[in-house]
Design an enzyme around this catalytic site. Structure first.
Site, mmCIF file in Angstrom:
data_model
loop_
_atom_site.group_PDB
_atom_site.id
_atom_site.type_symbol
_atom_site.label_atom_id
_atom_site.label_comp_id
_atom_site.label_asym_id
_atom_site.label_seq_id
_atom_site.Cartn_x
_atom_site.Cartn_y
_atom_site.Cartn_z
ATOM 1 N N LYS A 149 -0.148 94.869 32.027
ATOM 2 C CA LYS A 149 0.225 94.035 33.169
ATOM 3 C C LYS A 149 1.597 93.416 32.925
ATOM 4 O O LYS A 149 1.793 92.668 31.975
ATOM 5 C CB LYS A 149 -0.816 92.942 33.386
ATOM 6 C CG LYS A 149 -2.208 93.474 33.708
ATOM 7 C CD LYS A 149 -3.212 92.347 33.896
ATOM 8 C CE LYS A 149 -4.594 92.886 34.231
ATOM 9 N NZ LYS A 149 -5.588 91.794 34.397
ATOM 10 N N ARG A 213 11.999 104.798 21.949
ATOM 11 C CA ARG A 213 11.555 105.042 23.328
ATOM 12 C C ARG A 213 12.167 106.335 23.862
ATOM 13 O O ARG A 213 11.532 107.074 24.623
ATOM 14 C CB ARG A 213 11.963 103.863 24.211
ATOM 15 C CG ARG A 213 11.272 103.821 25.572
ATOM 16 C CD ARG A 213 11.451 102.451 26.194
ATOM 17 N NE ARG A 213 10.688 102.306 27.429
ATOM 18 C CZ ARG A 213 11.214 102.264 28.644
ATOM 19 N NH1 ARG A 213 12.533 102.339 28.778
ATOM 20 N NH2 ARG A 213 10.449 102.111 29.706
ATOM 21 N N TYR A 245 18.382 112.949 31.187
ATOM 22 C CA TYR A 245 17.516 113.762 30.339
ATOM 23 C C TYR A 245 17.080 115.054 31.036
ATOM 24 O O TYR A 245 16.575 115.966 30.388
ATOM 25 C CB TYR A 245 16.272 112.968 29.935
ATOM 26 C CG TYR A 245 16.584 111.725 29.148
ATOM 27 C CD1 TYR A 245 16.953 111.802 27.805
ATOM 28 C CD2 TYR A 245 16.530 110.463 29.737
ATOM 29 C CE1 TYR A 245 17.254 110.658 27.079
ATOM 30 C CE2 TYR A 245 16.827 109.311 29.019
ATOM 31 C CZ TYR A 245 17.191 109.418 27.695
ATOM 32 O OH TYR A 245 17.488 108.282 26.974
#
Length: 248
Positions: A149, A213, A245
């Site tokens: 959340k 990441r 990417y």
């Protein structure tokens, strides 16, 4: 090949500190390359140290090359291999970072906090702030799911089986957050310090949360995820930041 590390070190006139450095570098080298040396495995090793400082890369390349020459001299290797700077996948504005071998991230370590932080980024593509906000109540290890959340909304992410034991270990005694002290989440600096200490301990000094990441992004793309699917997984408002990417 690991069995030749000590004879190699003994064949050189090294100080105690240098012996330790050689031993550490060569153990990592052998772990990645394995018993059979070939150009692909050497390229994998080259890419694994791509994010290190220039001095650290130079040291590791020199140590590995000396060891390779030694193995060739004693006829363990039939061919002479040598690591060079030109072997690595060079990164430019139009090229992608190379996918690194992450096996070492899952091995036993005294730096368990930094390890779990790095695995949550590698496995789920979370940002440091998202990692910090993980609540115990939103982790369902039985169904292997994390409900995340954030201000951007709610995401339900699957947890891989390999990640479960690391989470179980750190959930013990937690009140509200996965990373906390008496119900209060740790500071941003705490996360930075623990991640930095862990990646340095496994030879990836300089590997940041952002670069971890990026590894998740590259692997998901390689697995066939579309830019829209990946954008949803990461909780992005727009896939624009992922376009680089997906450019051929």
């Amino acid at each position: 090949m690991k069995s030749y590390i000590e004879p190699f070190i003994a064949s050189k006139a090294l100080s105690q500190n240098s012996q330790k450095a050689y031993r550490y570098d060569l153990q990592q080298f052998c772990q990645l390359v394995g018993e059979r040396v070939n150009q692909d495995k050497l390229l994998l090793y080259q890419n694994s140290i791509a994010n290190l400082s220039l001095s650290a890369k130079k040291r590791k390349l020199s140590t590995a090359n000396q060891f390779l020459y030694y193995l060739y001299q004693i006829k363990y290797l039939n061919s002479y291999f040598r690591l060079t700077d030109t072997m690595k996948v060079m990164r430019t504005e139009k090229q992608q970072a190379a996918i690194i071998n992450t096996d070492i991230f899952y091995q036993k370590t005294p730096f368990v906090w930094g390890q779990l932080i790095s695995l949550l980024i590698l496995e789920l593509g979370l940002t440091p702030s998202e990692v910090a906000g993980i609540e115990v109540a939103n982790l369902d290890l039985n169904f292997q799911m994390l409900t995340l959340k954030t201000k951007k909304g709610v995401r339900v992410l699957p947890l891989s089986q390999i990640l479960i034991p690391f989470l179980e270990q750190q959930l013990v005694g937690k009140e509200v957050y996965l990373f906390e002290h008496r119900g209060i989440p740790f500071s941003r600096q705490w996360f930075f310090n623990h991640l930095k200490t862990f990646v340095r301990s496994i030879g990836y000094e300089g590997l940041t949360a952002q670069k971890l990441r990026e590894q998740f992004i590259l692997k998901e793309k390689l697995a066939g995820k579309s830019i829209i699917e990946l954008s949803d997984i990461l909780g992005l408002k727009s896939p624009v930041t992922l376009e680089k990417y997906y450019k051929s």
